[in-house]
Design a protein around this motif. Structure first.
Motif, PDB file in Angstrom:
ATOM      1  N   ALA A  61      89.423  22.716  66.172  1.00 15.32           N
ATOM      2  CA  ALA A  61      88.536  21.612  65.779  1.00 15.32           C
ATOM      3  C   ALA A  61      87.731  21.100  66.969  1.00 15.32           C
ATOM      4  O   ALA A  61      86.523  20.855  66.852  1.00 15.32           O
ATOM      5  N   VAL A  62      88.382  20.953  68.125  1.00 17.99           N
ATOM      6  CA  VAL A  62      87.697  20.430  69.318  1.00 17.99           C
ATOM      7  C   VAL A  62      86.590  21.379  69.766  1.00 17.99           C
ATOM      8  O   VAL A  62      85.468  20.951  70.048  1.00 17.99           O
ATOM      9  N   ILE A  63      86.890  22.677  69.823  1.00 21.63           N
ATOM     10  CA  ILE A  63      85.872  23.650  70.237  1.00 21.63           C
ATOM     11  C   ILE A  63      84.718  23.670  69.240  1.00 21.63           C
ATOM     12  O   ILE A  63      83.546  23.754  69.615  1.00 21.63           O
ATOM     13  N   ASN A  64      85.033  23.543  67.956  1.00 20.47           N
ATOM     14  CA  ASN A  64      83.991  23.486  66.929  1.00 20.47           C
ATOM     15  C   ASN A  64      83.082  22.276  67.125  1.00 20.47           C
ATOM     16  O   ASN A  64      81.869  22.358  66.945  1.00 20.47           O
ATOM     17  N   ARG A  85     102.633  14.541  65.622  1.00 16.39           N
ATOM     18  CA  ARG A  85     103.775  15.460  65.644  1.00 16.39           C
ATOM     19  C   ARG A  85     103.942  16.052  67.051  1.00 16.39           C
ATOM     20  O   ARG A  85     105.046  16.159  67.562  1.00 16.39           O
ATOM     21  N   LEU A  86     102.834  16.430  67.675  1.00 15.73           N
ATOM     22  CA  LEU A  86     102.888  17.005  69.029  1.00 15.73           C
ATOM     23  C   LEU A  86     103.385  15.987  70.051  1.00 15.73           C
ATOM     24  O   LEU A  86     104.103  16.340  70.983  1.00 15.73           O
ATOM     25  N   LEU A  87     102.999  14.726  69.871  1.00 16.74           N
ATOM     26  CA  LEU A  87     103.432  13.681  70.804  1.00 16.74           C
ATOM     27  C   LEU A  87     104.946  13.517  70.795  1.00 16.74           C
ATOM     28  O   LEU A  87     105.538  13.136  71.804  1.00 16.74           O
ATOM     29  N   LYS A  88     105.574  13.819  69.659  1.00 12.89           N
ATOM     30  CA  LYS A  88     107.030  13.710  69.556  1.00 12.89           C
ATOM     31  C   LYS A  88     107.740  14.972  70.038  1.00 12.89           C
ATOM     32  O   LYS A  88     108.957  14.996  70.141  1.00 12.89           O
ATOM     33  N   SER A  89     106.973  16.024  70.306  1.00 14.12           N
ATOM     34  CA  SER A  89     107.574  17.294  70.721  1.00 14.12           C
ATOM     35  C   SER A  89     107.609  17.385  72.248  1.00 14.12           C
ATOM     36  O   SER A  89     107.217  16.465  72.953  1.00 14.12           O
ATOM     37  N   GLU A  90     108.041  18.554  72.736  1.00 14.78           N
ATOM     38  CA  GLU A  90     108.100  18.785  74.185  1.00 14.78           C
ATOM     39  C   GLU A  90     106.709  18.779  74.805  1.00 14.78           C
ATOM     40  O   GLU A  90     106.551  18.550  75.999  1.00 14.78           O
ATOM     41  N   LEU A  91     105.695  19.049  73.997  1.00 13.55           N
ATOM     42  CA  LEU A  91     104.315  19.096  74.501  1.00 13.55           C
ATOM     43  C   LEU A  91     103.707  17.709  74.671  1.00 13.55           C
ATOM     44  O   LEU A  91     102.650  17.576  75.280  1.00 13.55           O
ATOM     45  N   GLY A  92     104.348  16.694  74.121  1.00 13.04           N
ATOM     46  CA  GLY A  92     103.774  15.350  74.062  1.00 13.04           C
ATOM     47  C   GLY A  92     103.182  14.835  75.351  1.00 13.04           C
ATOM     48  O   GLY A  92     102.059  14.330  75.381  1.00 13.04           O
ATOM     49  N   SER A  93     103.916  14.971  76.447  1.00 10.49           N
ATOM     50  CA  SER A  93     103.448  14.399  77.713  1.00 10.49           C
ATOM     51  C   SER A  93     102.323  15.220  78.355  1.00 10.49           C
ATOM     52  O   SER A  93     101.710  14.781  79.326  1.00 10.49           O
ATOM     53  N   PHE A  94     102.054  16.412  77.809  1.00 15.46           N
ATOM     54  CA  PHE A  94     101.029  17.270  78.410  1.00 15.46           C
ATOM     55  C   PHE A  94      99.708  17.256  77.655  1.00 15.46           C
ATOM     56  O   PHE A  94      98.759  17.913  78.079  1.00 15.46           O
ATOM     57  N   ILE A  95      99.623  16.543  76.543  1.00 18.74           N
ATOM     58  CA  ILE A  95      98.423  16.599  75.703  1.00 18.74           C
ATOM     59  C   ILE A  95      97.176  16.169  76.472  1.00 18.74           C
ATOM     60  O   ILE A  95      96.150  16.855  76.451  1.00 18.74           O
ATOM     61  N   THR A  96      97.248  15.044  77.170  1.00 18.10           N
ATOM     62  CA  THR A  96      96.079  14.540  77.897  1.00 18.10           C
ATOM     63  C   THR A  96      95.669  15.512  78.998  1.00 18.10           C
ATOM     64  O   THR A  96      94.480  15.806  79.161  1.00 18.10           O
ATOM     65  N   ASP A  97      96.643  16.023  79.744  1.00 12.98           N
ATOM     66  CA  ASP A  97      96.337  16.981  80.820  1.00 12.98           C
ATOM     67  C   ASP A  97      95.706  18.241  80.254  1.00 12.98           C
ATOM     68  O   ASP A  97      94.747  18.764  80.818  1.00 12.98           O
ATOM     69  N   PHE A  99      94.072  18.555  77.449  1.00 12.98           N
ATOM     70  CA  PHE A  99      92.721  18.224  76.979  1.00 12.98           C
ATOM     71  C   PHE A  99      91.751  18.237  78.158  1.00 12.98           C
ATOM     72  O   PHE A  99      90.679  18.833  78.099  1.00 12.98           O
ATOM     73  N   GLN A 100      92.137  17.585  79.249  1.00 14.60           N
ATOM     74  CA  GLN A 100      91.253  17.453  80.406  1.00 14.60           C
ATOM     75  C   GLN A 100      90.988  18.794  81.097  1.00 14.60           C
ATOM     76  O   GLN A 100      89.848  19.127  81.402  1.00 14.60           O
ATOM     77  N   ASN A 101      92.045  19.555  81.333  1.00  8.86           N
ATOM     78  CA  ASN A 101      91.915  20.760  82.162  1.00  8.86           C
ATOM     79  C   ASN A 101      91.568  22.022  81.389  1.00  8.86           C
ATOM     80  O   ASN A 101      91.060  22.973  81.994  1.00  8.86           O
ATOM     81  N   GLN A 102      91.853  22.057  80.104  1.00 10.41           N
ATOM     82  CA  GLN A 102      91.599  23.278  79.337  1.00 10.41           C
ATOM     83  C   GLN A 102      90.531  23.070  78.254  1.00 10.41           C
ATOM     84  O   GLN A 102      89.474  23.674  78.322  1.00 10.41           O
ATOM     85  N   LEU A 103      90.843  22.205  77.289  1.00  7.22           N
ATOM     86  CA  LEU A 103      89.937  22.046  76.146  1.00  7.22           C
ATOM     87  C   LEU A 103      88.577  21.499  76.546  1.00  7.22           C
ATOM     88  O   LEU A 103      87.545  22.032  76.143  1.00  7.22           O
ATOM     89  N   LEU A 104      88.575  20.436  77.324  1.00  3.15           N
ATOM     90  CA  LEU A 104      87.310  19.813  77.724  1.00  3.15           C
ATOM     91  C   LEU A 104      86.489  20.771  78.582  1.00  3.15           C
ATOM     92  O   LEU A 104      85.279  20.911  78.376  1.00  3.15           O
ATOM     93  N   ALA A 105      87.145  21.422  79.527  1.00  2.56           N
ATOM     94  CA  ALA A 105      86.444  22.373  80.403  1.00  2.56           C
ATOM     95  C   ALA A 105      85.823  23.500  79.581  1.00  2.56           C
ATOM     96  O   ALA A 105      84.668  23.892  79.799  1.00  2.56           O
ATOM     97  N   LYS A 106      86.588  24.005  78.605  1.00  2.57           N
ATOM     98  CA  LYS A 106      86.086  25.098  77.759  1.00  2.57           C
ATOM     99  C   LYS A 106      84.923  24.613  76.889  1.00  2.57           C
ATOM    100  O   LYS A 106      83.911  25.303  76.743  1.00  2.57           O
ATOM    101  N   GLY A 107      85.066  23.417  76.319  1.00  2.00           N
ATOM    102  CA  GLY A 107      84.021  22.868  75.463  1.00  2.00           C
ATOM    103  C   GLY A 107      82.738  22.578  76.218  1.00  2.00           C
ATOM    104  O   GLY A 107      81.635  22.853  75.730  1.00  2.00           O
ATOM    105  N   LEU A 108      82.876  22.033  77.428  1.00  7.38           N
ATOM    106  CA  LEU A 108      81.686  21.686  78.215  1.00  7.38           C
ATOM    107  C   LEU A 108      80.938  22.925  78.709  1.00  7.38           C
ATOM    108  O   LEU A 108      79.769  22.828  79.090  1.00  7.38           O
ATOM    109  N   LEU A 109      81.595  24.085  78.704  1.00  6.95           N
ATOM    110  CA  LEU A 109      80.894  25.335  79.053  1.00  6.95           C
ATOM    111  C   LEU A 109      79.749  25.606  78.088  1.00  6.95           C
ATOM    112  O   LEU A 109      78.697  26.094  78.492  1.00  6.95           O
ATOM    113  N   ALA A 163      86.503  12.387  78.914  1.00  5.45           N
ATOM    114  CA  ALA A 163      85.363  13.153  78.398  1.00  5.45           C
ATOM    115  C   ALA A 163      84.079  12.806  79.147  1.00  5.45           C
ATOM    116  O   ALA A 163      83.247  13.683  79.420  1.00  5.45           O
ATOM    117  N   LEU A 164      83.897  11.538  79.509  1.00 10.32           N
ATOM    118  CA  LEU A 164      82.706  11.135  80.267  1.00 10.32           C
ATOM    119  C   LEU A 164      82.742  11.684  81.695  1.00 10.32           C
ATOM    120  O   LEU A 164      81.737  12.175  82.213  1.00 10.32           O
TER     121      LEU A 164
END
Length: 200
Positions: A61-64, A85-97, A99-109, A163-164
């Motif tokens: 969805a984000v890349i779209n 659901r992800l926030l309650k899982s083991e991934l929860g604490s990594f979502i923001t990181d 987003f910043q280092n992978q998803l946002l970088a890929k999207g801004l390309l 994102a800014l």
């Protein structure tokens, strides 16, 4: 009768027998049964698969959104539920990181490529393209990202701030505005002024 306080011997004896208030632990809970292990592993794998499918839906969805697409009907609700659901899982604490280092970088390309397409053009044309890109990013992409990641609260930096900052560092600073702006003969578009004020 003396003035002191005395405890009846029978009461003292009963009090001593009562002992600790901790309940004894049932024996059947003391160690896991080996026969339960496959069931435990299967449950863990199911949780991981759920986390993977939830995260894949968020990434897609984000890349779209970065490609200029919008969200489908009820998709925002599903994405919010997946992130909860992800926030309650083991991934929860990594979502923001992530987003910043992978998803946002890929999207801004995708946005950076649009900027690169106008590199050989006149300064005015490049400013116009950057103005359109910023308008779309600020009015469409940014609010949609905030809506998708709404359940992620209380972080040091908000999704909006991340994102800014990403736009500033990965798009704007590569444009070399300090070289383009002195060559612009016409008045700067209002959205470029807004962009500079927001991102400074």
């Amino acid at each position: 009768m003396t003035g002191g306080f005395t405890v009846a011997p029978s009461f003292a004896l009963q009090f001593h027998k009562m002992g600790s208030f901790r309940r004894p632990r049932p024996r059947f809970m003391s160690s896991p049964v080996l026969s339960d292990l496959p069931r435990f592993q299967a449950a863990r794998q199911a949780l991981q698969l759920n986390s993977n499918s939830a995260w894949n839906s968020v990434q897609t969805a984000v890349i779209n959104v970065f490609k200029g697409g919008g969200l489908q009907n009820n998709e925002l609700y599903t994405l919010n539920e997946n992130i909860r659901r992800l926030l309650k899982s083991e991934l929860g604490s990594f979502i923001t990181d992530y987003f910043q280092n992978q998803l946002l970088a890929k999207g801004l390309l995708f946005i950076e490529e649009k900027v690169k397409l106008c590199e050989g053009k006149y300064s005015e044309d490049r400013i116009d393209v950057l103005s359109e890109i910023w308008d779309h990013y600020f009015t469409e992409t940014l609010p949609t990202l905030q809506a998708i990641f709404y359940p992620v609260q209380g972080q040091e930096l908000t999704i909006r701030q991340i994102a800014l900052l990403g736009f500033r560092d990965l798009v704007l600073l590569k444009v070399k505005l300090e070289e383009i702006l002195p060559l612009v003969q016409t008045k700067l578009p209002a959205s470029i002024v807004q962009m500079l004020l927001v991102l400074q």
